[in-house]
Design an enzyme around this catalytic site. Structure first.
Site, PDB file in Angstrom:
ATOM      1  N   LYS A   1      51.952  22.389  75.627  1.00  0.00           N
ATOM      2  CA  LYS A   1      52.644  23.676  75.753  1.00  0.00           C
ATOM      3  C   LYS A   1      53.300  23.836  77.107  1.00  0.00           C
ATOM      4  CE  LYS A   1      50.614  26.758  72.345  1.00  0.00           C
ATOM      5  NZ  LYS A   1      50.044  28.088  72.102  1.00  0.00           N
TER       6      LYS A   1
ATOM      7  N   LYS B   1      54.642  24.299  62.784  1.00  0.00           N
ATOM      8  CA  LYS B   1      55.382  25.518  62.445  1.00  0.00           C
ATOM      9  C   LYS B   1      56.600  25.702  63.338  1.00  0.00           C
ATOM     10  CE  LYS B   1      52.101  28.488  64.901  1.00  0.00           C
ATOM     11  NZ  LYS B   1      50.999  29.408  64.714  1.00  0.00           N
TER      12      LYS B   1
ATOM     13  N   LYS C   1      52.947  15.257  62.750  1.00  0.00           N
ATOM     14  CA  LYS C   1      52.259  16.352  62.078  1.00  0.00           C
ATOM     15  C   LYS C   1      53.248  17.457  61.685  1.00  0.00           C
ATOM     16  CE  LYS C   1      49.021  19.606  63.011  1.00  0.00           C
ATOM     17  NZ  LYS C   1      48.600  20.583  63.915  1.00  0.00           N
TER      18      LYS C   1
END
Ligand code: TRP
Length: 334
Positions: free
Chosen positions: A115, A200, A197
């Site tokens: 992040k 979203k 993966k």
């Protein structure tokens, strides 16, 4: 353990749309816990503000996430469903646990590394101490098990370390929680790049199927899923990651085994197979979506649940927090 009750706790952020990976790996399995555990499911709005949010959207998504919990089969009579910021003990315990968490431990968290690379212009302290707030969520309820997606396992392990460290100084304070990662749906990959993966926040909308996508969109996305230049429907993650991912998804939604699926599509083409996966996914999500829309339309009902859930949760949270404060030597006047 809270008294003689075993406790299960999990949380979902009200940020962005949830994917079928979130559904299969976490949400879908939540309702099974309410038989054997006292269960808490929290909408973690305080975690969401570690990255910038548009207030009106955060508010809307908080309602939506609560509605989605219910749509995924969480009965508010059997589960405590609530919003994190309405129970102030989370933030308070978080400060205390910050003092029992090491800088080095937080620096090693993969999610922080990812992040902070992605939001390089806003590497705030909240992003760094995010796992401490998560540990507080879990430890406030004397949680035994934490059903989570595989990406959160490292945070639950850190939570165990924090609790163990605290208990060494102040014995018998916290239950040490166990992460539970669903076997099924553990690895739902991107439809566009099946080595990655499903996420979203993927920029390619065809890579991700959202829980709330409509039927046509779901079917179209599966039709466009990347496969390979062979024609055989066979599970082989290394050689055929795209097809293998579709087999996993089909298996999760239909309950069929890999062998059954390979047999079912023996001699059939990728086109037929992709259409079947899309149908199975759309069929399985239809009742969830209908219930979501029904719940979301009842704003007053959701607010009543937020209030009731927060009151229930506070009762437990207060007890743990005052135990902690007493152990630490904070003056308590009743
Ligand atoms: N960090 C989790 C996620 O992003 C959400 C979360 C917050 C959570 N607190 C939690 C999950 C406590 C389980 C237990 O998915």
């Amino acid at each position: 353990m809270f008294g003689d009750q075993k406790v299960s706790f999990s949380g979902v952020q009200p940020s962005g749309n949830l994917t079928i990976g979130n559904y299969l790996g976490a949400l879908r399995n939540f309702s099974a816990y309410s038989e054997a555990y006292k269960t808490f499911y929290c909408v973690v709005d305080e975690h969401a503000i570690t990255v910038r949010q548009v207030p009106a959207e955060l508010r809307r998504r908080t309602y939506e996430t609560l509605a989605l919990y219910m749509a995924c089969g969480l009965d508010p009579e059997k589960n405590t469903l609530y919003v994190q910021s309405m129970v102030h003990e989370h933030a308070e315990l978080s400060w205390i646990l910050n003092c029992f968490t090491m800088f080095g431990e937080l620096s090693r968290m993969t999610q922080f590394k990812d992040k902070s690379a992605k939001h390089a212009d806003n590497i705030n302290a909240g992003l760094f101490t995010y796992p401490v707030l998560m540990a507080s969520d879990i430890l406030l309820y004397q949680t035994d098990v934490v059903p989570v997606g595989v990406d959160q396992k490292q945070h639950v392990e850190l939570c165990r370390d924090i609790a163990t460290r605290f208990n060494q100084v102040y014995p018998d304070t916290f239950t040490i929680p166990e992460p539970i990662v669903a076997k099924q749906g553990r690895k739902i990959m991107s439809l566009a790049e099946p080595e990655k993966k499903m996420s979203k926040s993927d920029e390619n909308p065809n890579a991700v199927v959202y829980i709330l996508d409509d039927r046509d969109t779901i079917i179209r996305k599966f039709k466009r899923a990347v496969t390979d230049s062979e024609s055989e429907i066979r599970y082989d993650e290394a050689a055929k990651p795209g097809v293998s991912n579709l087999i996993t998804i089909y298996s999760c939604f239909t309950g069929k085994t890999v062998e059954e699926i390979e047999r079912e599509f023996d001699g059939k083409g990728y086109g037929d197979f992709k259409a079947a996966v899309g149908e199975a996914c759309a069929d399985a999500l239809a009742p969830v979506q209908a219930e979501f829309n029904r719940r979301l339309a009842d704003k007053a009902g959701l607010e009543a649940q937020m209030k009731k859930g927060a009151e229930e949760a506070s009762w437990y949270a207060r007890r743990t927090l005052s135990k902690v404060q007493k152990k630490l030597g904070f003056v308590q006047i009743r």
